[in-house]
Design a protein around this motif. Structure first.
Motif, PDB file in Angstrom:
ATOM      1  N   GLY A  26       0.807  -1.217   0.000  1.00 44.51           N
ATOM      2  CA  GLY A  26       0.000   0.000   0.000  1.00 44.51           C
ATOM      3  C   GLY A  26       0.840   1.267   0.000  1.00 44.51           C
ATOM      4  O   GLY A  26       1.675   1.488  -0.868  1.00 44.51           O
ATOM      5  N   ARG A  27       0.622   2.110   1.022  1.00 42.26           N
ATOM      6  CA  ARG A  27       1.354   3.372   1.144  1.00 42.26           C
ATOM      7  C   ARG A  27       2.537   3.275   2.100  1.00 42.26           C
ATOM      8  O   ARG A  27       3.118   4.309   2.454  1.00 42.26           O
ATOM      9  CB  ARG A  27       0.404   4.474   1.619  1.00 42.26           C
ATOM     10  N   GLU A  88      -1.026   5.899  -4.171  1.00 38.23           N
ATOM     11  CA  GLU A  88      -1.734   4.625  -4.047  1.00 38.23           C
ATOM     12  C   GLU A  88      -2.991   4.788  -3.195  1.00 38.23           C
ATOM     13  O   GLU A  88      -3.073   5.679  -2.351  1.00 38.23           O
ATOM     14  CB  GLU A  88      -0.799   3.581  -3.408  1.00 38.23           C
ATOM     15  N   GLU A  90      -5.653   4.143  -0.264  1.00 36.88           N
ATOM     16  CA  GLU A  90      -5.581   3.699   1.131  1.00 36.88           C
ATOM     17  C   GLU A  90      -6.154   2.293   1.223  1.00 36.88           C
ATOM     18  O   GLU A  90      -7.129   1.959   0.549  1.00 36.88           O
ATOM     19  CB  GLU A  90      -6.393   4.635   2.031  1.00 36.88           C
ATOM     20  N   ASN A  91      -5.532   1.445   2.070  1.00 34.29           N
ATOM     21  CA  ASN A  91      -5.994   0.064   2.217  1.00 34.29           C
ATOM     22  C   ASN A  91      -5.764  -0.385   3.647  1.00 34.29           C
ATOM     23  O   ASN A  91      -4.636  -0.345   4.149  1.00 34.29           O
ATOM     24  CB  ASN A  91      -5.249  -0.838   1.237  1.00 34.29           C
ATOM     25  N   GLN A  94      -2.960  -3.042   4.379  1.00 30.88           N
ATOM     26  CA  GLN A  94      -1.550  -2.850   4.055  1.00 30.88           C
ATOM     27  C   GLN A  94      -0.667  -3.352   5.195  1.00 30.88           C
ATOM     28  O   GLN A  94      -1.015  -3.257   6.371  1.00 30.88           O
ATOM     29  CB  GLN A  94      -1.250  -1.388   3.746  1.00 30.88           C
ATOM     30  N   GLY A 122     -11.023   0.062   2.291  1.00 31.18           N
ATOM     31  CA  GLY A 122     -10.067   1.100   1.915  1.00 31.18           C
ATOM     32  C   GLY A 122     -10.742   2.328   1.341  1.00 31.18           C
ATOM     33  O   GLY A 122     -11.936   2.561   1.527  1.00 31.18           O
TER      34      GLY A 122
END
Length: 214
Positions: A26-27, A88, A90-91, A94, A122
């Motif tokens: 993810g981020r 990317e 948001e999840n 992650q 997300g």
């Protein structure tokens, strides 16, 4: 009366990331390109710089995107602009390995999957589209009549394409046509989108399995 030149915006997904543990990153910071990812970045940079006179490069702030932009920047002499709007998605998953079995064993993870149409785990798809469209519109205006490149990530690029093609945003992740170092190209006549195309300059370098949505 002369004809207004078309404006081209390439949405470039970053190259392969070094991720031997198969984490949905993810981020998360620090995830860099693999050796093959750097090769992808070099190739797509050469393809773009050889076919177009690029006026501006915009990149997600994440390391893998910035590294993908570097060869193109070097070949064109342009300094990439960081735009947080193309980051990317948001999840909530992650930092974890995500699989069907793991979801079923974890009530906390399973609870986040209650609404796949949003998605509930997300950033909503429509919010990704809004920020990506805003970034593309800004770049289109700055390079009016020329070519710009946005280095971003699979899911934001894919939902932007779905929206542009008037398709529903919720989807099966396995259906995404947005491989590593691929190009989703938007062509505008003024502010009007007149063409959308897709290309995979690094098809022969693609790994057999990749973490989806990265």
């Amino acid at each position: 009366m002369g004809t207004m030149a078309a404006t081209t915006i390439h949405l470039l997904r970053h190259g392969e990331v070094h991720n031997p543990e198969g984490i949905l990153y993810g981020r998360l910071p620090g995830y860099h390109l693999s050796e093959r990812g750097f090769e992808m970045a070099e190739r797509v940079g050469a393809v773009l710089s050889g076919q177009h006179e690029i006026r501006e490069i915009v990149s997600s702030p994440l390391l893998r995107a910035r590294q993908t932009a570097e060869p193109l920047a070097r070949l064109t002499g342009l300094e990439p602009t960081i735009d947080h709007r193309v980051i990317e998605a948001e999840n909530d998953f992650q930092g974890q390995k995500v699989s069907k079995d793991r979801l079923l064993r974890s009530p906390a993870m399973l609870a986040k999957t209650w609404n796949p149409f949003l998605p509930s785990w997300g950033e909503p798809y429509h919010k990704q589209v809004l920020r990506m469209k805003a970034a593309v519109t800004s770049l289109r205006r700055r390079v009016d009549g020329g070519v710009g490149v946005v280095v971003s990530h699979q899911l934001p690029i894919w939902v932007t394409r779905l929206h542009a093609e008037n398709r529903r945003l919720w989807h099966d992740p396995r259906s995404r046509e947005c491989s590593l170092a691929s190009l989703t190209t938007l062509t505008f006549d003024g502010h009007r989108l007149v063409d959308l195309s897709y290309a995979e300059p690094c098809r022969d370098l693609l790994p057999e399995k990749a973490v989806p949505g990265a």
